[in-house]
Scaffold this motif. Structure first.
Motif, PDB file in Angstrom:
ATOM      1  N   GLU A  54       0.839  -1.210   0.000  1.00 45.86           N
ATOM      2  CA  GLU A  54       0.000   0.000   0.000  1.00 45.86           C
ATOM      3  C   GLU A  54       0.875   1.262   0.000  1.00 45.86           C
ATOM      4  O   GLU A  54       0.623   2.211  -0.727  1.00 45.86           O
ATOM      5  CB  GLU A  54      -0.885  -0.025   1.248  1.00 45.86           C
ATOM      6  N   ARG A  55       1.931   1.239   0.799  1.00 49.80           N
ATOM      7  CA  ARG A  55       2.769   2.425   0.930  1.00 49.80           C
ATOM      8  C   ARG A  55       3.620   2.633  -0.320  1.00 49.80           C
ATOM      9  O   ARG A  55       3.694   3.727  -0.853  1.00 49.80           O
ATOM     10  CB  ARG A  55       3.662   2.301   2.170  1.00 49.80           C
ATOM     11  N   GLU A  56       4.248   1.531  -0.785  1.00 46.42           N
ATOM     12  CA  GLU A  56       5.165   1.662  -1.922  1.00 46.42           C
ATOM     13  C   GLU A  56       4.439   2.056  -3.205  1.00 46.42           C
ATOM     14  O   GLU A  56       4.984   2.766  -4.035  1.00 46.42           O
ATOM     15  CB  GLU A  56       5.955   0.366  -2.128  1.00 46.42           C
ATOM     16  N   LYS A  57       3.203   1.582  -3.333  1.00 41.15           N
ATOM     17  CA  LYS A  57       2.451   1.945  -4.532  1.00 41.15           C
ATOM     18  C   LYS A  57       1.704   3.267  -4.312  1.00 41.15           C
ATOM     19  O   LYS A  57       0.907   3.670  -5.155  1.00 41.15           O
ATOM     20  CB  LYS A  57       1.429   0.840  -4.881  1.00 41.15           C
ATOM     21  N   ASP A  58       1.948   3.893  -3.195  1.00 39.15           N
ATOM     22  CA  ASP A  58       1.347   5.187  -2.896  1.00 39.15           C
ATOM     23  C   ASP A  58      -0.181   5.135  -2.948  1.00 39.15           C
ATOM     24  O   ASP A  58      -0.831   6.024  -3.500  1.00 39.15           O
ATOM     25  CB  ASP A  58       1.874   6.244  -3.888  1.00 39.15           C
ATOM     26  N   LEU A  59      -0.708   4.055  -2.357  1.00 40.55           N
ATOM     27  CA  LEU A  59      -2.157   3.877  -2.425  1.00 40.55           C
ATOM     28  C   LEU A  59      -2.842   4.095  -1.077  1.00 40.55           C
ATOM     29  O   LEU A  59      -3.981   3.703  -0.889  1.00 40.55           O
ATOM     30  CB  LEU A  59      -2.467   2.456  -2.928  1.00 40.55           C
ATOM     31  N   LYS A  82      -4.993   5.691   1.391  1.00 38.48           N
ATOM     32  CA  LYS A  82      -6.080   6.655   1.260  1.00 38.48           C
ATOM     33  C   LYS A  82      -6.422   7.231   2.614  1.00 38.48           C
ATOM     34  O   LYS A  82      -6.504   6.529   3.605  1.00 38.48           O
ATOM     35  CB  LYS A  82      -7.322   5.974   0.669  1.00 38.48           C
ATOM     36  N   LYS A 127       6.008   7.692   7.721  1.00 37.52           N
ATOM     37  CA  LYS A 127       4.797   7.619   6.892  1.00 37.52           C
ATOM     38  C   LYS A 127       3.602   7.215   7.749  1.00 37.52           C
ATOM     39  O   LYS A 127       2.489   7.705   7.574  1.00 37.52           O
ATOM     40  CB  LYS A 127       4.983   6.611   5.750  1.00 37.52           C
TER      41      LYS A 127
END
Lengths: 275, 468
Positions: B129-134, B136, B200
């Motif tokens: 989730e974090r690496e793909k910048d997803l 929300k 993050k």
């Protein structure tokens, strides 16, 4: 970020900074200090709060350049910001009506002793201030110290201002030559000076307190880096101090621990000066 | 079912990690994380028990089979959102939870085989989730108009704050240090929990509307009573158990002897391992002894190795079975060449004429009857004294409650050891409007336990605020 409202260069190596820190300004009492970190790669270092203006929301500190971190602070200008300032830390000075109180300041220690002298004077003590430095240019806070004391004696090692000699000599003269009855002594300044004062007052049995300047990191009592031995027990300067009964302090241990990072401090400072 | 063919059992997927010889010289993360392929293989091992025991083993009761099922369905975001219903810091927990004592211990596969690698899977989806910048930001809920102050931006504080913000309350965290995270930032090294990842997670909590005020030492910069008299309706105290413990044996104040709090704060928080790029120094010993057997001791000794120590040693008074450290940390330490001197206790330190530690005198121990902790009591073996050359020592024997807050808040109920007394179920204290949780209540424990306390307190505070 903590804004520098006003920076005064008192001497190439001494800076006076008025910093915007409203919460600290409101809470701060004499003898307390802050931990500051100039920037993201900086160290956390302890600096005594010399003054504060609760209405204006500012605190004032004096910094003498002795290494990279103090040099960094010294290089800041009015309008610059310091990344982090935490305070007020430490136990406030225990102010009482003792009678005749001698406040001894060495170097920027004089500025740090100003609020303490003021409190002792307000409490009804007869305050004699002895302030000293290597030379006239390194003397700070003289005007204010004159205001907060009933008598001010100025000393310089080289005789460029006031009496030539150490503060301890002036203290000895007060006690032994003038035969002044002294009830309490408080000394703030370089460790060798505070040690010399303590050694002098011990045989006289005069209650003496000093403000210790250990290496610190967090300043909240969680790491033990600032530990000293007082009366045979381990104490943390940041939460149990910074002031302690001088006659109980293990000075050898304190001086030993001050030397832990000498080689790294030298390396940092020299790189900084070259850059 | 095809006749005559036995279904091949997939073995538990080993998480890729940096080679020990290489990683013991750098501060980069040791574990490299599952590939998608590995995660799918591992997730498919889960047999989706109708009565999942793993959930009961989790201090915050994550719906484990549900999040694993979503991985099997390739719905990695759905999976992490499922975890986040119960646990707001999955990237952290997937890395630092002692799963072998919690969820994985209960896993039914563990009876005949190795348990499902629940921790590695949690880490996988959190990282994805974090690496793909997803990541929300959830929708801002309707504001209740109530304000809560949280003392400490560690795992308990961050969790409580996040949950309260999701319930519509205005939350402010007061943190003494200049960077948030508490033990997560000053205690756990970069090679176990990268600080960029932690930041993050902290930023996510801020994005929920929580205001974090660093450089705020509650008890000095502001007081609990001022907060309650002022703008706050309730306070959650989660300032941790930050007082270092020393053994009080001769020579302990020699130069080069650190508390683990100081050693790790210099290295982790102030990045002294990168001196002189970062200004804070640390002594890089050649022969470093760390006293203790918990995670903090492992972190300290592995840090010493990475700082260049030829000999990095653990001195622990009990046997391997009693060591409280996470199994993976002990295992990694062994691989990195850490020496283990077990059933050994230091009794005195000797230094040179400049005050630097040079030798430690130790005594061998043997195990007797169990003590209060349930572990067998170590007893010194008379006549077994011996000496070892050391130039740095780190004392990692535990921490106690820092009295700073309780000294300045006399109404705060504390027990004889200085810990705050709070209801186990709700975190409520006898001081009106004040809750407490985490290490300041329990003494040094784990991240997930602190988070559980934060969750329970948030629920209780929410109920209380509705009556105000």
């Amino acid at each position: 970020m903590f804004k520098i409202i006003n920076k005064e260069q008192l001497h190439p190596s001494i800076a006076k900074l008025e910093i915007e820190a409203p919460l600290i300004a409101r809470k701060r009492k004499a003898g307390q200090f802050v931990i500051l970190r100039v920037n993201d790669t900086g160290e956390r270092i302890p600096i005594t709060i010399a003054d504060s203006d609760p209405e204006k929301g500012t605190i004032t500190i004096y910094v003498q350049e002795i290494g990279k971190s103090s040099a960094l602070v010294n290089s800041l200008k009015t309008g610059d910001s310091i990344s982090d300032v935490l305070g007020p830390l430490g136990r406030p000075t225990h102010i009482k009506k003792f009678g005749t109180v001698v406040i001894i300041g060495g170097g920027v220690g004089t500025a740090e002793a100003l609020p303490i002298a003021q409190e002792f004077k307000n409490a009804g003590n007869n305050v004699i201030a002895i302030v000293g430095a290597r030379e006239a240019g390194l003397l700070v806070g003289l005007e204010k110290m004159a205001e907060y004391s009933h008598r001010l004696i100025v000393c310089t090692d080289d005789g460029s201002k006031g009496v030539k000699g150490f503060v301890t000599e002036a203290l000895r003269q007060l006690k032994e030559d003038e035969k002044i009855h002294i009830d309490y002594v408080l000394a703030v300044g370089p460790l060798p000076m505070m040690r010399a004062v303590s050694n002098m007052t011990k045989p006289w049995s005069i209650k003496t307190e000093i403000s210790l300047n250990s290496i610190m990191i967090d300043g909240t009592g969680m790491c033990g880096g600032c530990r000293v031995t007082v009366g045979g027990e381990t104490r943390f300067v940041c939460v149990d101090g910074p002031e302690f009964d001088a006659h109980e302090v293990d000075f050898d241990l304190l001086q030993q621990r001050q030397r832990i990072y000498l080689s790294q401090e030298k390396e940092s400072y020299e790189s900084f000066k070259k850059a | 079912m095809t006749e005559g063919t036995k279904k091949e059992k997939t073995p538990r997927q080993k998480i890729p990690e940096q080679n020990p010889a290489i990683r013991s010289k750098n501060f980069n993360e040791v574990n490299l994380g599952y590939t998608e392929e590995m995660a799918l293989l591992e997730a498919k091992r889960c047999i989706q028990c109708k009565n999942p025991r793993c959930v009961k083993g989790c201090p915050v009761e994550i719906d484990i089979p549900a999040f694993i099922k979503k991985i099997c369905e390739h719905d990695y975001i759905g999976s992490v959102l499922k975890i986040k219903e119960a646990n707001g810091l999955p990237a952290v927990c997937g890395r630092v939870c002692p799963q072998e004592d919690q969820c994985e211990k209960e896993c039914i596969l563990g009876i005949k085989d190795k348990p499902v690698a629940i921790g590695n899977l949690e880490r996988f989806v959190a990282d994805y989730e974090r690496e793909k910048d997803l990541v929300k930001k959830p929708a801002v809920p309707k504001q209740t108009g109530k304000a809560v102050a949280v003392v400490g931006a560690g795992p308990a504080g961050l969790t409580c704050a996040g949950d309260l913000a999701k319930m519509g309350h205005k939350v402010t965290i007061f943190e003494a240090l200049h960077i948030s995270g508490g033990v997560l930032v000053y205690g756990i090294p970069e090679f176990r929990l990268p600080k960029a990842i932690l930041q993050k997670e902290v930023d996510f909590v801020s994005s929920l509307g929580v205001e974090i005020k660093n450089n705020s030492l509650v008890g000095k910069t502001m007081t609990i009573n001022e907060m309650l008299d002022g703008e706050f309706d309730a306070v959650f105290i989660a300032n941790g158990a930050g007082l270092p413990m020393f053994m009080n044996i001769p020579g302990e104040n020699l130069n080069g002897i650190y508390s683990s709090n100081e050693y790790l704060t210099r290295s982790n928080l102030m990045k002294a391992y990168a001196f002189p790029k970062y200004d804070t120094p640390i002594i890089k010993g050649n022969s470093v002894a760390v006293v203790g057997g918990g995670n903090t001791a492992m972190d300290s000794v592995r840090t010493a190795k990475r700082l260049g120590a030829e000999r990095a040693m653990i001195i622990y008074r009990r046997s391997p079975e009693e060591m409280p450290a996470r199994i993976e940390e002990i295992h990694h330490a062994e691989e990195e060449g850490i020496e283990f001197h077990l059933l050994t206790n230091p009794i005195e330190y000797f230094g040179d004429d400049k005050g630097w530690v040079k030798k430690v005198r130790c005594i061998k121990m043997e195990l007797g009857e169990p003590d209060d902790s349930g572990r067998r009591r170590p007893i010194p073996k008379e006549g077994s004294e011996f000496e070892m050359d050391v130039d740095v020592v780190v004392v990692a024997i535990g921490t106690k409650a820092n009295p700073l807050l309780s000294q300045t808040t006399p109404e705060l109920p504390i027990n004889k050891w200085g810990y705050i007394v709070a209801d186990e179920q709700t975190g409520k204290t006898t001081m009106e409007g004040v809750w407490a949780g985490g290490d300041i209540v329990t003494g040094g424990a784990t991240v997930i336990l602190a988070m559980g306390a934060g969750k329970r307190a948030a629920r209780s505070i929410n109920e209380y605020l509705q009556t105000k």
